[in-house]
Design a protein around this motif. Sequence first.
Motif, PDB file in Angstrom:
ATOM      1  N   LEU A 108       0.824  -1.199   0.000  1.00 58.17           N
ATOM      2  CA  LEU A 108       0.000   0.000   0.000  1.00 58.17           C
ATOM      3  C   LEU A 108       0.867   1.262   0.000  1.00 58.17           C
ATOM      4  O   LEU A 108       0.604   2.209  -0.747  1.00 58.17           O
ATOM      5  N   LYS A 109       1.927   1.272   0.784  1.00 59.91           N
ATOM      6  CA  LYS A 109       2.855   2.414   0.808  1.00 59.91           C
ATOM      7  C   LYS A 109       3.452   2.638  -0.576  1.00 59.91           C
ATOM      8  O   LYS A 109       3.538   3.769  -1.064  1.00 59.91           O
ATOM      9  N   ARG A 110       3.881   1.549  -1.226  1.00 57.95           N
ATOM     10  CA  ARG A 110       4.500   1.638  -2.546  1.00 57.95           C
ATOM     11  C   ARG A 110       3.505   2.166  -3.574  1.00 57.95           C
ATOM     12  O   ARG A 110       3.831   3.042  -4.383  1.00 57.95           O
ATOM     13  N   ARG A 111       2.275   1.679  -3.526  1.00 58.26           N
ATOM     14  CA  ARG A 111       1.260   2.125  -4.483  1.00 58.26           C
ATOM     15  C   ARG A 111       0.888   3.586  -4.268  1.00 58.26           C
ATOM     16  O   ARG A 111       0.674   4.326  -5.231  1.00 58.26           O
ATOM     17  N   LYS A 112       0.835   4.021  -3.013  1.00 51.18           N
ATOM     18  CA  LYS A 112       0.552   5.438  -2.735  1.00 51.18           C
ATOM     19  C   LYS A 112       1.678   6.317  -3.242  1.00 51.18           C
ATOM     20  O   LYS A 112       1.434   7.387  -3.801  1.00 51.18           O
ATOM     21  N   ALA A 113       2.915   5.884  -3.061  1.00 49.97           N
ATOM     22  CA  ALA A 113       4.062   6.647  -3.548  1.00 49.97           C
ATOM     23  C   ALA A 113       4.028   6.741  -5.079  1.00 49.97           C
ATOM     24  O   ALA A 113       4.303   7.788  -5.656  1.00 49.97           O
ATOM     25  N   GLN A 114       3.680   5.639  -5.736  1.00 57.64           N
ATOM     26  CA  GLN A 114       3.581   5.651  -7.197  1.00 57.64           C
ATOM     27  C   GLN A 114       2.485   6.613  -7.646  1.00 57.64           C
ATOM     28  O   GLN A 114       2.659   7.364  -8.605  1.00 57.64           O
ATOM     29  N   ALA A 115       1.351   6.599  -6.952  1.00 59.32           N
ATOM     30  CA  ALA A 115       0.239   7.490  -7.306  1.00 59.32           C
ATOM     31  C   ALA A 115       0.642   8.952  -7.115  1.00 59.32           C
ATOM     32  O   ALA A 115       0.320   9.803  -7.956  1.00 59.32           O
ATOM     33  N   ARG A 116       1.361   9.240  -6.033  1.00 57.36           N
ATOM     34  CA  ARG A 116       1.829  10.618  -5.821  1.00 57.36           C
ATOM     35  C   ARG A 116       2.793  11.028  -6.920  1.00 57.36           C
ATOM     36  O   ARG A 116       2.748  12.162  -7.408  1.00 57.36           O
ATOM     37  N   GLY A 117       3.651  10.117  -7.336  1.00 56.66           N
ATOM     38  CA  GLY A 117       4.587  10.402  -8.420  1.00 56.66           C
ATOM     39  C   GLY A 117       3.876  10.666  -9.729  1.00 56.66           C
ATOM     40  O   GLY A 117       4.221  11.590 -10.469  1.00 56.66           O
ATOM     41  N   ARG A 118       2.881   9.867 -10.029  1.00 53.38           N
ATOM     42  CA  ARG A 118       2.115  10.076 -11.262  1.00 53.38           C
ATOM     43  C   ARG A 118       1.381  11.407 -11.224  1.00 53.38           C
ATOM     44  O   ARG A 118       1.302  12.115 -12.221  1.00 53.38           O
ATOM     45  N   GLN A 119       0.832  11.755 -10.064  1.00 48.13           N
ATOM     46  CA  GLN A 119       0.112  13.014  -9.923  1.00 48.13           C
ATOM     47  C   GLN A 119       1.064  14.191 -10.113  1.00 48.13           C
ATOM     48  O   GLN A 119       0.724  15.172 -10.762  1.00 48.13           O
ATOM     49  N   ALA A 120       2.274  14.091  -9.584  1.00 42.38           N
ATOM     50  CA  ALA A 120       3.255  15.161  -9.725  1.00 42.38           C
ATOM     51  C   ALA A 120       3.639  15.334 -11.195  1.00 42.38           C
ATOM     52  O   ALA A 120       3.775  16.455 -11.671  1.00 42.38           O
ATOM     53  N   VAL A 121       3.795  14.232 -11.914  1.00 39.33           N
ATOM     54  CA  VAL A 121       4.128  14.312 -13.331  1.00 39.33           C
ATOM     55  C   VAL A 121       2.972  14.933 -14.095  1.00 39.33           C
ATOM     56  O   VAL A 121       3.169  15.775 -14.968  1.00 39.33           O
ATOM     57  N   LYS A 122       1.760  14.539 -13.760  1.00 38.53           N
ATOM     58  CA  LYS A 122       0.588  15.069 -14.439  1.00 38.53           C
ATOM     59  C   LYS A 122       0.476  16.574 -14.204  1.00 38.53           C
ATOM     60  O   LYS A 122       0.246  17.337 -15.131  1.00 38.53           O
ATOM     61  N   VAL A 123       0.676  17.025 -12.970  1.00 31.67           N
ATOM     62  CA  VAL A 123       0.583  18.443 -12.637  1.00 31.67           C
ATOM     63  C   VAL A 123       1.684  19.216 -13.352  1.00 31.67           C
ATOM     64  O   VAL A 123       1.433  20.260 -13.949  1.00 31.67           O
ATOM     65  N   SER A 124       2.910  18.724 -13.315  1.00 25.16           N
ATOM     66  CA  SER A 124       4.003  19.439 -13.973  1.00 25.16           C
ATOM     67  C   SER A 124       3.799  19.443 -15.492  1.00 25.16           C
ATOM     68  O   SER A 124       4.139  20.409 -16.154  1.00 25.16           O
TER      69      SER A 124
END
Length: 55
Positions: free
Chosen positions: A21-37
Amino acid sequence: MTDVKSQEKADRLKAALKENLKRRKAQARGRQAVKVSGNQAESLSVSAERDKPSD
């Protein structure tokens, strides 16, 4: 004996699920950061095109 083994197995499973769950949340945060940038870069390029003087 079986109860101890099943409890240990349940504990290992719980820990593995928690890490997953920690790993999946980190991946989701990373994807969101890429999407925002990516959206910011896109909006910057659009505004640069808009503000460019015409010939």
